[in-house]
Design an enzyme around this catalytic site. Structure first.
Site, PDB file in Angstrom:
ATOM      1  CB  THR A  62      -0.145  -4.937   2.202  1.00 56.14           C
ATOM      2  OG1 THR A  62      -1.378  -5.526   1.796  1.00 56.14           O
ATOM      3  CG2 THR A  62       0.833  -4.967   1.044  1.00 56.14           C
TER       4      THR A  62
ATOM      5  CG  ASP B  44      -0.037  20.961   5.041  1.00 55.81           C
ATOM      6  OD1 ASP B  44       0.095  20.212   4.060  1.00 55.81           O
ATOM      7  OD2 ASP B  44       0.924  21.476   5.646  1.00 55.81           O
TER       8      ASP B  44
ATOM      9  CD  GLU C  98      -3.018  -0.897   0.180  1.00 58.85           C
ATOM     10  OE1 GLU C  98      -3.241   0.275  -0.229  1.00 58.85           O
ATOM     11  OE2 GLU C  98      -3.618  -1.888  -0.261  1.00 58.85           O
TER      12      GLU C  98
ATOM     13  CG  ASN D  43       8.123  11.770  -3.801  1.00 58.17           C
ATOM     14  OD1 ASN D  43       8.865  11.834  -2.816  1.00 58.17           O
ATOM     15  ND2 ASN D  43       6.815  11.908  -3.715  1.00 58.17           N
TER      16      ASN D  43
ATOM     17  CB  SER E 228       3.523   0.191   7.267  1.00 62.14           C
ATOM     18  OG  SER E 228       3.444   0.879   6.037  1.00 62.14           O
ATOM     19  CE  LYS E 229       7.887   0.363   1.387  1.00 62.03           C
ATOM     20  NZ  LYS E 229       7.672  -0.791   0.443  1.00 62.03           N
TER      21      LYS E 229
ATOM     22  CE1 TYR F  21       4.279   3.479   1.419  1.00 61.56           C
ATOM     23  CE2 TYR F  21       5.282   5.652   1.640  1.00 61.56           C
ATOM     24  CZ  TYR F  21       5.229   4.409   1.031  1.00 61.56           C
ATOM     25  OH  TYR F  21       6.116   4.092   0.029  1.00 61.56           O
TER      26      TYR F  21
ATOM     27  NE  ARG G 191       7.102  14.631  -0.312  1.00 57.75           N
ATOM     28  CZ  ARG G 191       7.000  15.345   0.812  1.00 57.75           C
ATOM     29  NH1 ARG G 191       7.914  16.270   1.101  1.00 57.75           N
ATOM     30  NH2 ARG G 191       6.004  15.142   1.657  1.00 57.75           N
TER      31      ARG G 191
ATOM     32  CB  THR H  39       9.714   4.987   0.631  1.00 56.40           C
ATOM     33  OG1 THR H  39       9.564   6.396   0.637  1.00 56.40           O
ATOM     34  CG2 THR H  39       9.243   4.465   1.982  1.00 56.40           C
ATOM     35  CG  ASP H  40      12.491   9.636  -0.016  1.00 56.09           C
ATOM     36  OD1 ASP H  40      11.305   9.287   0.132  1.00 56.09           O
ATOM     37  OD2 ASP H  40      12.821  10.621  -0.724  1.00 56.09           O
ATOM     38  CD  GLU H  41       6.838   9.156   1.658  1.00 57.47           C
ATOM     39  OE1 GLU H  41       6.009   9.232   2.584  1.00 57.47           O
ATOM     40  OE2 GLU H  41       6.521   9.230   0.450  1.00 57.47           O
TER      41      GLU H  41
HETATM   42  P1  NAD Z   1       1.469   1.120  -6.359  1.00 49.36           P
HETATM   43  O1  NAD Z   1       0.503   1.446  -5.265  1.00 49.36           O
HETATM   44  O2  NAD Z   1       1.320   1.781  -7.679  1.00 49.36           O
HETATM   45  O3  NAD Z   1       1.453  -0.446  -6.622  1.00 49.36           O
HETATM   46  C1  NAD Z   1       1.416  -1.400  -5.595  1.00 49.36           C
HETATM   47  C2  NAD Z   1       1.087  -2.740  -6.216  1.00 49.36           C
HETATM   48  O4  NAD Z   1       1.087  -3.710  -5.157  1.00 49.36           O
HETATM   49  C3  NAD Z   1      -0.301  -2.784  -6.860  1.00 49.36           C
HETATM   50  O5  NAD Z   1      -0.237  -3.446  -8.097  1.00 49.36           O
HETATM   51  C4  NAD Z   1      -1.129  -3.611  -5.871  1.00 49.36           C
HETATM   52  O6  NAD Z   1      -2.177  -4.348  -6.479  1.00 49.36           O
HETATM   53  C5  NAD Z   1      -0.079  -4.528  -5.273  1.00 49.36           C
HETATM   54  N1  NAD Z   1      -0.443  -4.994  -3.945  1.00 49.36           N
HETATM   55  C6  NAD Z   1      -0.915  -4.241  -2.904  1.00 49.36           C
HETATM   56  N2  NAD Z   1      -1.159  -5.038  -1.846  1.00 49.36           N
HETATM   57  C7  NAD Z   1      -0.818  -6.313  -2.213  1.00 49.36           C
HETATM   58  C8  NAD Z   1      -0.821  -7.555  -1.550  1.00 49.36           C
HETATM   59  N3  NAD Z   1      -1.240  -7.678  -0.272  1.00 49.36           N
HETATM   60  N4  NAD Z   1      -0.383  -8.654  -2.219  1.00 49.36           N
HETATM   61  C9  NAD Z   1       0.038  -8.558  -3.502  1.00 49.36           C
HETATM   62  N5  NAD Z   1       0.042  -7.389  -4.184  1.00 49.36           N
HETATM   63  C10 NAD Z   1      -0.368  -6.280  -3.545  1.00 49.36           C
HETATM   64  O7  NAD Z   1       2.910   1.382  -5.728  1.00 49.36           O
HETATM   65  P2  NAD Z   1       4.223   1.930  -6.432  1.00 49.36           P
HETATM   66  O8  NAD Z   1       4.184   3.400  -6.445  1.00 49.36           O
HETATM   67  O9  NAD Z   1       4.458   1.182  -7.690  1.00 49.36           O
HETATM   68  O10 NAD Z   1       5.319   1.502  -5.354  1.00 49.36           O
HETATM   69  C11 NAD Z   1       6.001   0.252  -5.441  1.00 49.36           C
HETATM   70  C12 NAD Z   1       6.942   0.120  -4.269  1.00 49.36           C
HETATM   71  O11 NAD Z   1       7.877   1.194  -4.284  1.00 49.36           O
HETATM   72  C13 NAD Z   1       6.236   0.190  -2.914  1.00 49.36           C
HETATM   73  O12 NAD Z   1       6.831  -0.746  -2.060  1.00 49.36           O
HETATM   74  C14 NAD Z   1       6.491   1.610  -2.443  1.00 49.36           C
HETATM   75  O13 NAD Z   1       6.512   1.673  -1.032  1.00 49.36           O
HETATM   76  C15 NAD Z   1       7.848   1.881  -3.038  1.00 49.36           C
HETATM   77  N6  NAD Z   1       8.117   3.300  -3.326  1.00 49.36           N
HETATM   78  C16 NAD Z   1       7.303   4.012  -4.137  1.00 49.36           C
HETATM   79  C17 NAD Z   1       7.597   5.344  -4.408  1.00 49.36           C
HETATM   80  C18 NAD Z   1       6.764   6.168  -5.352  1.00 49.36           C
HETATM   81  O14 NAD Z   1       7.084   7.340  -5.559  1.00 49.36           O
HETATM   82  N7  NAD Z   1       5.731   5.646  -5.969  1.00 49.36           N
HETATM   83  C19 NAD Z   1       8.714   5.947  -3.842  1.00 49.36           C
HETATM   84  C20 NAD Z   1       9.515   5.176  -2.986  1.00 49.36           C
HETATM   85  C21 NAD Z   1       9.219   3.845  -2.754  1.00 49.36           C
HETATM   86  P1  TYD Z   2       2.530  12.269  -3.226  1.00 47.82           P
HETATM   87  O1  TYD Z   2       2.559  12.126  -4.710  1.00 47.82           O
HETATM   88  O2  TYD Z   2       1.305  11.828  -2.494  1.00 47.82           O
HETATM   89  O3  TYD Z   2       3.825  11.558  -2.651  1.00 47.82           O
HETATM   90  P2  TYD Z   2       4.428  11.557  -1.131  1.00 47.82           P
HETATM   91  O4  TYD Z   2       3.421  12.045  -0.183  1.00 47.82           O
HETATM   92  O5  TYD Z   2       4.699  10.104  -0.959  1.00 47.82           O
HETATM   93  O6  TYD Z   2       5.655  12.400  -1.187  1.00 47.82           O
HETATM   94  O7  TYD Z   2       2.744  13.798  -2.867  1.00 47.82           O
HETATM   95  C1  TYD Z   2       3.896  14.499  -3.264  1.00 47.82           C
HETATM   96  C2  TYD Z   2       3.863  15.870  -2.616  1.00 47.82           C
HETATM   97  O8  TYD Z   2       2.753  16.605  -3.140  1.00 47.82           O
HETATM   98  C3  TYD Z   2       3.645  15.816  -1.112  1.00 47.82           C
HETATM   99  O9  TYD Z   2       4.384  16.873  -0.495  1.00 47.82           O
HETATM  100  C4  TYD Z   2       2.160  16.087  -0.950  1.00 47.82           C
HETATM  101  C5  TYD Z   2       1.844  17.009  -2.115  1.00 47.82           C
HETATM  102  N1  TYD Z   2       0.475  16.886  -2.670  1.00 47.82           N
HETATM  103  C6  TYD Z   2      -0.308  18.024  -2.844  1.00 47.82           C
HETATM  104  O10 TYD Z   2       0.112  19.163  -2.530  1.00 47.82           O
HETATM  105  N2  TYD Z   2      -1.559  17.891  -3.361  1.00 47.82           N
HETATM  106  C7  TYD Z   2      -2.066  16.667  -3.705  1.00 47.82           C
HETATM  107  O11 TYD Z   2      -3.240  16.597  -4.160  1.00 47.82           O
HETATM  108  C8  TYD Z   2      -1.243  15.498  -3.541  1.00 47.82           C
HETATM  109  C9  TYD Z   2      -1.746  14.133  -3.922  1.00 47.82           C
HETATM  110  C10 TYD Z   2       0.027  15.661  -3.022  1.00 47.82           C
END
Ligand code: NAD
Ligand code: TYD
Length: 361
Positions: free
Chosen positions: A110, A299, A94, A197, A171-172, A168, A232, A142-144
């Site tokens: 998850t 916010d 998630e 991001n 949990s990571k 989030y 970000r 993630t960097d978060e």
């Molecule tokens: P996403 O939400 O787009 O995709 C997550 C995928 O995981 C989906 O296809 C979903 O169906 C699947 N999934 C969720 N719960 C599941 C479960 N219980 N069993 C099997 N599959 C399940 O996420 P994303 O943005 O592609 O991120 C992928 C990974 O990278 C994550 O671990 C996230 O924490 C990490 N990450 C993402 C970002 C970002 O900017 N998107 C940045 C840093 C790290």
């Molecule tokens: P997001 O894409 O949700 O990634 P993360 O929270 O994991 O960094 O958001 C990126 C940045 O944009 C974050 O500082 C929150 C901000 N944001 C908005 O200002 N408006 C929005 O509608 C969303 C989704 C994010």
């Protein structure tokens, strides 16, 4: 350092979350670069998972999609053995902070229990196989997990103490600690990556960049949280896939690698730049200039102020650096959303509208 220069070993790779945003880009990257490898995608197809993301890949040889949950231990135990998996690239999670604020339960299940289930299943399987040294569990994080930086603070390093602030990121962080513990306690070959991001094709509409692109195309307000001064570091998803490929082939088990885009931008500057590029690239916008749609909204609770990645380690030890700057990456991303309305329009479903109401009303 594990080198695979002369003859690359074919891999049998299990990619969890391969129907999501980064996972599907990674699946495509791997299929194109290593067509002889066996790729098994495991994805529960939650709201964020979408088979259309990998539809064009499913008829390939050596490709199998399995719909399933990473919390399902018997399924994971069976899949590892059935497919003789030697590498896990674990993306399933998630992933949206705002959803974790509305309801953390799924994140605990998850991200923590699911990651534990995978790690422990892989441990038993790896022992059974004779602890083969070049098996690998790549945990994508993630960097978060490092928390929030002030304006003048140095960027996150691999040694920065964890200080997660949202359900989030907590949990990571928890799953990162488990992955680390499996290496230190059992010697299981595990690598953790913490990236900034991502943005690019197949990004679900709830995240900042796709949300803004789509709202501009629909003439809807562009909700910027708080004062818009949060920062970000934006990493193009293709760069991230290359980094993970490098880590899988050359990374050292037990290590952590930070992956960043070298692109720190304030949210309001990013949204403004996106608006200007949309004015230039998108025909017949309902509202032009698109900047007129920017609306500051309440916010996000606990909103982290700044993330920044120091990616010196992966550069010096593995030779990886990001290639894309924000403007070029945004242009590619916008072009993709303009050319793929059929992909994103169905995602604006009732579930999405309900979610949108809850966060933005
Ligand atoms: P996403 O939400 O787009 O995709 C997550 C995928 O995981 C989906 O296809 C979903 O169906 C699947 N999934 C969720 N719960 C599941 C479960 N219980 N069993 C099997 N599959 C399940 O996420 P994303 O943005 O592609 O991120 C992928 C990974 O990278 C994550 O671990 C996230 O924490 C990490 N990450 C993402 C970002 C970002 O900017 N998107 C940045 C840093 C790290
Ligand atoms: P997001 O894409 O949700 O990634 P993360 O929270 O994991 O960094 O958001 C990126 C940045 O944009 C974050 O500082 C929150 C901000 N944001 C908005 O200002 N408006 C929005 O509608 C969303 C989704 C994010």
């Amino acid at each position: 350092m594990r080198q695979e220069i002369e003859q690359r070993k074919q891999r049998r790779i299990l990619i969890t979350g391969g129907a999501g945003f980064i996972g599907s880009n990674f699946v495509r990257h791997w299929c194109e670069k290593y067509p002889s490898d066996s790729i098994i995608v495991l994805d529960a197809l939650t709201y964020a998972g979408n088979l259309n993301n990998i539809a064009d890949l499913q008829d390939r040889d050596n490709f199998r999609f399995v719909k399933g949950d990473i919390c399902d231990r018997p399924l994971i135990d069976r899949l590892l053995r059935e497919e003789n998996i030697d590498t896990i690239a674990h993306f399933a999670a998630e992933s949206h902070v705002d959803r974790s604020i509305l309801g953390p339960d799924a994140f605990i299940k998850t991200n923590i229990v699911g990651s534990f289930t995978l790690l422990d299943s892989f441990r038993h399987y790896w022992i059974e196989q004779g602890k083969i040294h070049d098996y690998l569990f790549l945990h994508v994080s993630t960097d978060e997990v490092y928390g929030s930086l002030g304006q003048e603070d140095p960027a996150f390093r691999e040694t920065t103490a964890y200080a997660p602030n949202s359900p989030y990121s907590a949990s990571k962080a928890s799953s990162d600690h488990l992955a680390r513990a499996y290496y230190h306690t059992y010697g299981m070959p595990t690598i953790i990556t913490n990236c900034s991001n991502n943005y690019g094709p197949y990004h679900f509409p709830e995240k900042l960049i796709p949300l803004m692109c789509i709202n501009i195309l629909l003439g809807k307000p562009l909700p910027v949280y708080g004062d818009g001064q949060n920062i970000r570091d934006w990493l193009y998803v293709g760069d991230h896939c290359h980094a993970l490929d490098t880590v899988i082939h050359q990374g050292k088990p037990g290590e952590t690698y930070n992956i960043g885009g070298n692109n720190e931008v304030k949210n309001i500057d990013l949204v403004t730049q996106l608006c200007d590029l949309m004015d230039e690239l998108a025909p017949n916008l309902p509202v032009k200039p698109a900047r007129d749609l920017i609306a500051f909204v309440k916010d996000r609770p606990g909103h982290d102020r700044r993330y920044a990645i120091d990616a010196t380690k992966i550069k010096t030890e593995l030779g990886w650096t990001p290639q894309e700057n924000v403007e070029a990456g945004l242009r590619k991303t916008i072009a993709w959303y303009l050319n793929n309305r059929d992909w994103w329009q169905p995602l604006l479903s009732k579930e999405y509208q309900d979610y949108y109401q809850q966060v933005y009303s």
